[in-house]
Design a protein around this motif. Structure first.
Motif, mmCIF file in Angstrom:
data_model
loop_
_atom_site.group_PDB
_atom_site.id
_atom_site.type_symbol
_atom_site.label_atom_id
_atom_site.label_comp_id
_atom_site.label_asym_id
_atom_site.label_seq_id
_atom_site.Cartn_x
_atom_site.Cartn_y
_atom_site.Cartn_z
ATOM 1 N N ARG A 169 41.954 32.977 36.407
ATOM 2 C CA ARG A 169 41.154 31.790 36.065
ATOM 3 C C ARG A 169 41.933 30.841 35.156
ATOM 4 O O ARG A 169 41.859 29.617 35.300
ATOM 5 N N ASN A 193 40.786 36.460 49.005
ATOM 6 C CA ASN A 193 40.251 35.650 47.912
ATOM 7 C C ASN A 193 39.732 36.538 46.784
ATOM 8 O O ASN A 193 39.583 37.759 46.938
ATOM 9 N N ARG A 194 39.433 35.915 45.665
ATOM 10 C CA ARG A 194 39.072 36.642 44.450
ATOM 11 C C ARG A 194 37.773 37.427 44.605
ATOM 12 O O ARG A 194 37.654 38.560 44.107
ATOM 13 N N ILE A 195 36.795 36.857 45.286
ATOM 14 C CA ILE A 195 35.493 37.508 45.434
ATOM 15 C C ILE A 195 35.622 38.788 46.257
ATOM 16 O O ILE A 195 35.067 39.837 45.894
ATOM 17 N N LEU A 252 37.264 41.451 44.176
ATOM 18 C CA LEU A 252 36.377 41.992 43.153
ATOM 19 C C LEU A 252 35.329 42.922 43.762
ATOM 20 O O LEU A 252 35.054 43.999 43.218
ATOM 21 N N VAL A 253 34.754 42.513 44.893
ATOM 22 C CA VAL A 253 33.747 43.344 45.561
ATOM 23 C C VAL A 253 34.366 44.668 46.012
ATOM 24 O O VAL A 253 33.770 45.742 45.847
#
Length: 237
Positions: A34, A171-173, A176-177
Motif C-alpha cells: 500500500r 491481485n492483492r485480494i 489475501l483470501v
C-alpha cells in the motif's frame, strides 16, 4: 517402538511460531504494498520521509522474512522426523498404508503434497485409534481424546481451496483470501496434530507397559523352570 512425543511437541511449537511469523509477514507485506502504491500515485511526497520510513519497514520486513525462513526450516525438519517415526512405530504393531519413507516422500510432491498428506495423516490416526481401542484398560476418563476427523478434513479442504484460489489471479485480494484460507487450514491441522500426539504418547505408554509385563513374565517363567529343574536334580540325588 520409540518415544515420539518430544518430536511431536517440537513440531507443534515451531508450527505455532511459523504461523505467527506468517501473519506478521502478510501484515507488513500488505502495508508495504500500500505504501509503494501511495508513493507511485503521489510523487510530490517528502523524499526524506519516504526514505527513512520505507527503509525502516524494509529492514523489518527483511528480518521477518529471515526469521520466517529459519522457523519454517526447523518446523519442517521436526515435522519430517516426527512423521517418519510415527509411521515406523505403527509398523511395529500393525500394518499401515504408507511406509515411513513413503509417507515422507509423498508430502514433498509439488501440488500433491497437501492431498497426499491428508491420506497419510488420516491413515496413522485411524491405525493409532484402532490399536488403542484394542489395548486400553482402566478408567476411560484417563484416555486421550480422539482426534475429530472434521479437523483433518477441514485442513484438506482449506489446503486445496487455497491453492486453487491462488491460481485465479495475482491481485492483492486474491492473495489475501488465499492466505486466510490456507492459514485456517493450518490452524485446523495444528489442533488435530496436538491431539494426535497425545494419543500417540498413550499408545507408546501402553506398549511399553505390555513389553515390561512380558519381560517380567519371562523372567518368572525362567525362574520356575530353574526351580523345577533344581527339584528334579535333588530327587535324583
Amino acid at each position: 517402538m520409540q518415544d515420539n512425543y518430544k518430536r511431536g511437541a517440537r513440531t507443534v511449537f515451531w508450527t505455532k511460531i511459523t504461523l505467527s511469523l506468517s501473519v506478521v509477514f502478510i501484515v507488513l507485506f500488505m502495508f508495504l504494498y500500500r505504501m509503494f502504491q501511495t508513493i507511485e500515485a503521489n510523487p510530490d511526497l517528502d523524499a526524506g520521509f519516504l526514505t527513512s520510513g520505507s527503509m525502516l519497514l524494509l529492514f523489518i520486513f527483511a528480518g521477518v522474512c529471515l526469521l520466517l525462513g529459519v522457523s519454517y526450516s526447523i518446523q519442517g525438519l521436526f515435522w519430517l522426523l516426527w512423521m517418519f517415526r510415527a509411521e515406523e512405530n505403527l509398523r511395529k504393531i500393525t500394518h499401515t498404508t504408507f511406509s515411513p519413507w513413503g509417507a515422507v516422500l509423498c508430502c514433498f510432491l509439488p501440488y500433491l503434497g497437501t492431498l497426499l498428506h491428508f491420506f497419510v495423516f488420516r491413515d496413522i490416526i485411524r491405525h493409532t485409534e484402532s490399536e488403542l481401542s484394542k489395548r486400553r484398560t482402566g478408567d476411560p476418563s484417563t484416555y486421550a481424546p480422539a482426534v475429530p476427523m472434521n479437523l483433518v478434513i477441514a485442513f484438506f479442504v482449506c489446503g486445496i481451496l487455497g491453492s486453487v484460489i491462488s491460481f485465479i489471479g495475482e491481485n492483492r485480494i486474491v492473495f489475501l483470501v488465499s492466505f486466510v484460507i490456507g492459514f485456517a487450514g493450518a490452524v485446523c491441522y495444528l489442533k488435530a496434530l496436538g491431539m494426535y500426539i497425545k494419543e500417540e504418547a498413550e499408545l507408546y505408554g501402553i506398549y511399553k507397559d505390555c513389553e515390561l509385563r512380558n519381560k517380567v513374565d519371562e523372567v518368572l517363567r525362567e525362574r520356575e523352570i530353574e526351580k523345577a529343574a533344581s527339584e528334579i536334580r535333588e530327587i535324583k540325588d
